[in-house]
Design a protein around this motif. Structure first.
Motif, PDB file in Angstrom:
ATOM      1  N   SER A 151      49.328  15.748  44.806  1.00 21.15           N
ATOM      2  CA  SER A 151      49.911  14.911  45.860  1.00 21.15           C
ATOM      3  C   SER A 151      51.223  14.312  45.373  1.00 21.15           C
ATOM      4  N   SER A 192      50.275  16.611  50.228  1.00 19.41           N
ATOM      5  CA  SER A 192      49.430  17.197  49.191  1.00 19.41           C
ATOM      6  C   SER A 192      49.191  18.672  49.454  1.00 19.41           C
ATOM      7  N   THR A 212      43.875  19.156  43.524  1.00 14.74           N
ATOM      8  CA  THR A 212      44.754  18.582  44.539  1.00 14.74           C
ATOM      9  C   THR A 212      45.981  18.011  43.853  1.00 14.74           C
ATOM     10  N   GLN A 214      52.484  10.284  51.899  1.00 11.95           N
ATOM     11  CA  GLN A 214      51.904  11.197  50.925  1.00 11.95           C
ATOM     12  C   GLN A 214      51.684  12.587  51.511  1.00 11.95           C
ATOM     13  N   GLN A 256      46.228  21.750  48.068  1.00 11.12           N
ATOM     14  CA  GLN A 256      44.916  21.826  47.448  1.00 11.12           C
ATOM     15  C   GLN A 256      44.553  23.288  47.227  1.00 11.12           C
TER      16      GLN A 256
END
Length: 157
Positions: free
Chosen positions: A137, A144, A135, A142, A146
């Motif tokens: 971020s 992110s 991940t 925030q 993945q």
């Protein structure tokens, strides 16, 4: 005559207002376009860091499965970083990547059913396969990305 002069002044004020509103709208569209481009650029960079994390774990696996992968606390958060020109997984955060991004790596056990298919619930642990989740971020609020990969002990080491 005075009525005609007043009408001309009103027309000028209206024209200036319309032109100002048009320039404001164009500026807002430009700002939105720049923000969108910045967001796309950040996401592309984050995806590159996530892919690098998957490749780092593959390199770590290739060095020695039993010494590098099998000894990890599964489900714990690790960070892929370099030490003496080779990749390692460490529990301590090495800081931001490129001054913006944080990359985490989680390695989990994999279970298989009687047909040798990977299952989420039940099954028997496959000691030669691990699920890796990387991940990346960044930002506030925030954001992110993945990536997930399954690694096997292909070198039997």
């Amino acid at each position: 005559m005075k009525q005609e002069e007043g009408v001309g002044l009103v027309e000028i004020v209206i024209a200036v207002g319309v032109i100002a509103a048009t320039f404001f709208a164009i500026a807002q569209v430009g700002i939105l376009a720049m923000n969108g481009a910045r967001d796309r650029n950040e996401k592309v960079r984050a995806l590159a860091f996530a892919q690098e994390g998957i490749e780092a774990v593959r390199t770590i696996r290739d060095a020695t499965w039993s010494g590098n992968i099998a000894t990890l606390s599964f489900g714990s958060t690790y960070y892929a970083t370099t030490s003496s020109d080779h990749w390692i997984l460490t529990a301590s955060n090495p800081g931001l990547l490129d001054g913006t991004f944080t990359r985490t790596v989680v390695v989990d056990n994999v279970a298989r059913d009687i047909n040798d298919d990977i299952v989420v619930v039940g099954g028997t642990d496959d000691l030669g396969t691990k699920k890796v989740t990387v991940t990346v971020s960044w930002g506030s609020p925030q954001k992110s990305v993945q990536l997930l990969a399954y690694l096997t002990n292909i070198l039997k080491n």
